[in-house]
Design a protein around this motif. Structure first.
Motif, PDB file in Angstrom:
ATOM      1  N   TRP A  55       0.805  -1.220   0.000  1.00 37.21           N
ATOM      2  CA  TRP A  55       0.000   0.000   0.000  1.00 37.21           C
ATOM      3  C   TRP A  55       0.840   1.273   0.000  1.00 37.21           C
ATOM      4  O   TRP A  55       0.520   2.234  -0.711  1.00 37.21           O
ATOM      5  CB  TRP A  55      -0.951  -0.003   1.193  1.00 37.21           C
ATOM      6  CG  TRP A  55      -1.732  -1.258   1.349  1.00 37.21           C
ATOM      7  CD1 TRP A  55      -1.738  -2.105   2.429  1.00 37.21           C
ATOM      8  CD2 TRP A  55      -2.640  -1.861   0.399  1.00 37.21           C
ATOM      9  NE1 TRP A  55      -2.570  -3.176   2.204  1.00 37.21           N
ATOM     10  CE2 TRP A  55      -3.134  -3.055   0.974  1.00 37.21           C
ATOM     11  CE3 TRP A  55      -3.060  -1.503  -0.872  1.00 37.21           C
ATOM     12  CZ2 TRP A  55      -4.038  -3.879   0.319  1.00 37.21           C
ATOM     13  CZ3 TRP A  55      -3.958  -2.330  -1.539  1.00 37.21           C
ATOM     14  CH2 TRP A  55      -4.435  -3.500  -0.940  1.00 37.21           C
ATOM     15  N   SER A  56       1.908   1.308   0.791  1.00 40.16           N
ATOM     16  CA  SER A  56       2.725   2.528   0.866  1.00 40.16           C
ATOM     17  C   SER A  56       3.353   2.847  -0.484  1.00 40.16           C
ATOM     18  O   SER A  56       3.394   4.012  -0.909  1.00 40.16           O
ATOM     19  CB  SER A  56       3.821   2.369   1.922  1.00 40.16           C
ATOM     20  OG  SER A  56       3.246   2.253   3.204  1.00 40.16           O
ATOM     21  N   ILE A  59       0.606   4.129  -2.790  1.00 42.92           N
ATOM     22  CA  ILE A  59       0.273   5.515  -2.455  1.00 42.92           C
ATOM     23  C   ILE A  59       1.331   6.473  -3.000  1.00 42.92           C
ATOM     24  O   ILE A  59       1.014   7.516  -3.582  1.00 42.92           O
ATOM     25  CB  ILE A  59       0.105   5.671  -0.929  1.00 42.92           C
ATOM     26  CG1 ILE A  59      -1.185   4.976  -0.477  1.00 42.92           C
ATOM     27  CG2 ILE A  59       0.121   7.141  -0.511  1.00 42.92           C
ATOM     28  CD1 ILE A  59      -1.307   4.793   1.021  1.00 42.92           C
ATOM     29  N   GLN A  63       0.570   9.400  -5.633  1.00 45.43           N
ATOM     30  CA  GLN A  63       0.792  10.792  -5.238  1.00 45.43           C
ATOM     31  C   GLN A  63       1.689  11.520  -6.232  1.00 45.43           C
ATOM     32  O   GLN A  63       1.550  12.733  -6.419  1.00 45.43           O
ATOM     33  CB  GLN A  63       1.390  10.851  -3.833  1.00 45.43           C
ATOM     34  CG  GLN A  63       0.364  10.556  -2.751  1.00 45.43           C
ATOM     35  CD  GLN A  63       0.965  10.598  -1.360  1.00 45.43           C
ATOM     36  OE1 GLN A  63       2.106  10.192  -1.145  1.00 45.43           O
ATOM     37  NE2 GLN A  63       0.190  11.085  -0.400  1.00 45.43           N
ATOM     38  N   LEU A  87      -6.125   5.928  -5.127  1.00 43.65           N
ATOM     39  CA  LEU A  87      -5.535   6.518  -3.925  1.00 43.65           C
ATOM     40  C   LEU A  87      -6.519   6.444  -2.762  1.00 43.65           C
ATOM     41  O   LEU A  87      -6.140   6.147  -1.622  1.00 43.65           O
ATOM     42  CB  LEU A  87      -5.111   7.963  -4.201  1.00 43.65           C
ATOM     43  CG  LEU A  87      -4.238   8.655  -3.161  1.00 43.65           C
ATOM     44  CD1 LEU A  87      -2.997   7.837  -2.836  1.00 43.65           C
ATOM     45  CD2 LEU A  87      -3.838  10.048  -3.656  1.00 43.65           C
ATOM     46  N   TRP A  91      -5.616   4.522   0.641  1.00 41.44           N
ATOM     47  CA  TRP A  91      -5.680   5.174   1.950  1.00 41.44           C
ATOM     48  C   TRP A  91      -6.653   4.426   2.871  1.00 41.44           C
ATOM     49  O   TRP A  91      -6.402   4.255   4.056  1.00 41.44           O
ATOM     50  CB  TRP A  91      -6.117   6.631   1.813  1.00 41.44           C
ATOM     51  CG  TRP A  91      -5.044   7.604   1.427  1.00 41.44           C
ATOM     52  CD1 TRP A  91      -5.077   8.486   0.386  1.00 41.44           C
ATOM     53  CD2 TRP A  91      -3.787   7.822   2.080  1.00 41.44           C
ATOM     54  NE1 TRP A  91      -3.928   9.232   0.346  1.00 41.44           N
ATOM     55  CE2 TRP A  91      -3.116   8.847   1.382  1.00 41.44           C
ATOM     56  CE3 TRP A  91      -3.165   7.245   3.189  1.00 41.44           C
ATOM     57  CZ2 TRP A  91      -1.852   9.303   1.751  1.00 41.44           C
ATOM     58  CZ3 TRP A  91      -1.902   7.697   3.560  1.00 41.44           C
ATOM     59  CH2 TRP A  91      -1.261   8.717   2.838  1.00 41.44           C
ATOM     60  N   SER A  92      -7.755   3.974   2.320  1.00 39.87           N
ATOM     61  CA  SER A  92      -8.724   3.214   3.107  1.00 39.87           C
ATOM     62  C   SER A  92      -8.111   1.910   3.615  1.00 39.87           C
ATOM     63  O   SER A  92      -8.343   1.503   4.757  1.00 39.87           O
ATOM     64  CB  SER A  92      -9.967   2.923   2.268  1.00 39.87           C
ATOM     65  OG  SER A  92     -10.920   2.194   3.011  1.00 39.87           O
ATOM     66  N   GLU A  96      -6.545   5.181   6.771  1.00 41.63           N
ATOM     67  CA  GLU A  96      -6.534   6.651   6.732  1.00 41.63           C
ATOM     68  C   GLU A  96      -7.824   7.136   6.072  1.00 41.63           C
ATOM     69  O   GLU A  96      -7.844   7.522   4.899  1.00 41.63           O
ATOM     70  CB  GLU A  96      -5.299   7.156   5.993  1.00 41.63           C
ATOM     71  CG  GLU A  96      -3.993   6.862   6.690  1.00 41.63           C
ATOM     72  CD  GLU A  96      -3.825   7.660   7.976  1.00 41.63           C
ATOM     73  OE1 GLU A  96      -4.520   8.700   8.131  1.00 41.63           O
ATOM     74  OE2 GLU A  96      -3.010   7.258   8.823  1.00 41.63           O
ATOM     75  N   ALA A  99      -8.072  10.882   4.573  1.00 33.62           N
ATOM     76  CA  ALA A  99      -7.375  11.005   3.296  1.00 33.62           C
ATOM     77  C   ALA A  99      -8.129  10.253   2.206  1.00 33.62           C
ATOM     78  O   ALA A  99      -8.201  10.716   1.059  1.00 33.62           O
ATOM     79  CB  ALA A  99      -5.944  10.472   3.425  1.00 33.62           C
ATOM     80  N   ALA A 100      -8.697   9.108   2.555  1.00 34.73           N
ATOM     81  CA  ALA A 100      -9.454   8.314   1.575  1.00 34.73           C
ATOM     82  C   ALA A 100     -10.663   9.096   1.089  1.00 34.73           C
ATOM     83  O   ALA A 100     -10.939   9.141  -0.118  1.00 34.73           O
ATOM     84  CB  ALA A 100      -9.888   6.989   2.198  1.00 34.73           C
TER      85      ALA A 100
END
Length: 201
Positions: A55-56, A59, A63, A87, A91-92, A96, A99-100
């Protein structure tokens, strides 16, 4: 997208669809050598990370797309809508929700397909239920107002006149059996006014 880059990209997409994520990532690296910061390459990279549940990394790739669009203007509306949607999901996935929600709402801004815009807005509302903002009545009212506004753009179903004496209500769910949903809605399904309503599940 230049011909050579396009050819590498199409090959990378093909091996990605076959589940060979390492080969797909090699293709993405080749694209970056020829065209650094290629947005299609970044989007494919995000899909590769998503498939690996990294996920990181997903993201980070997404971004880069949204930052490029913010700095240089929107070049591909469809790509940007997809990037914001992915995204939001990423984030979900990491919890987060704020942010999601913001990402899903950005996706609504760029998405051209009305049905998909409704889906993105629905996603924004859904993730807000997992966030402290979901406890804020004004936030929820604003979200639902936005959703209703989108609904006005959808062609309505034709009006049909019925002469039933009782209002017929139907509930559709895959979770009526051994599932928490069944327990939560039990009173709804048994405690209604039988003189006014007929309920179908």
């Amino acid at each position: 997208m230049a011909d050579q880059v396009r050819e590498i990209y199409e090959q990378a997409v093909a091996v990605f669809r076959d589940g060979d994520y390492a080969a797909a990532m090699d293709g993405v690296r080749k694209i970056y050598i020829l065209q650094p910061g290629c947005l299609r390459g970044l989007l494919l990279e995000a899909y590769i990370h998503r498939a690996r549940q990294a996920w990181s990394s997903e993201i980070h790739a997404l971004q880069q797309i949204t930052s490029f669009a913010a700095q240089n203007g929107v070049m591909d509306i469809s790509l940007l809508a997809t990037a914001w949607s992915l995204l939001g999901s990423a984030w979900s996935a990491v919890g987060e929700s704020t942010a999601a929600r913001k990402a899903f709402l950005h996706s609504v801004e760029f998405e051209k397909d009305e049905a998909q815009r409704l889906q993105e807005y629905s996603n924004a509302i859904f993730v807000t239920n997992h966030d402290s903002a979901g406890d804020d009545l004004n936030v929820m009212r604003s979200l639902y107002a936005g959703y209703r506004k989108l609904l006005h753009n959808i062609r309505p179903f034709p009006v049909r006149r019925y002469t039933h004496k009782k209002l017929r209500i139907g509930y559709l769910s895959a979770d009526f059996r051994l599932h928490p949903v069944a327990y939560f809605i039990a009173s709804l399904l048994t405690g209604f006014d039988r003189e006014s309503f007929v309920v179908y599940c």
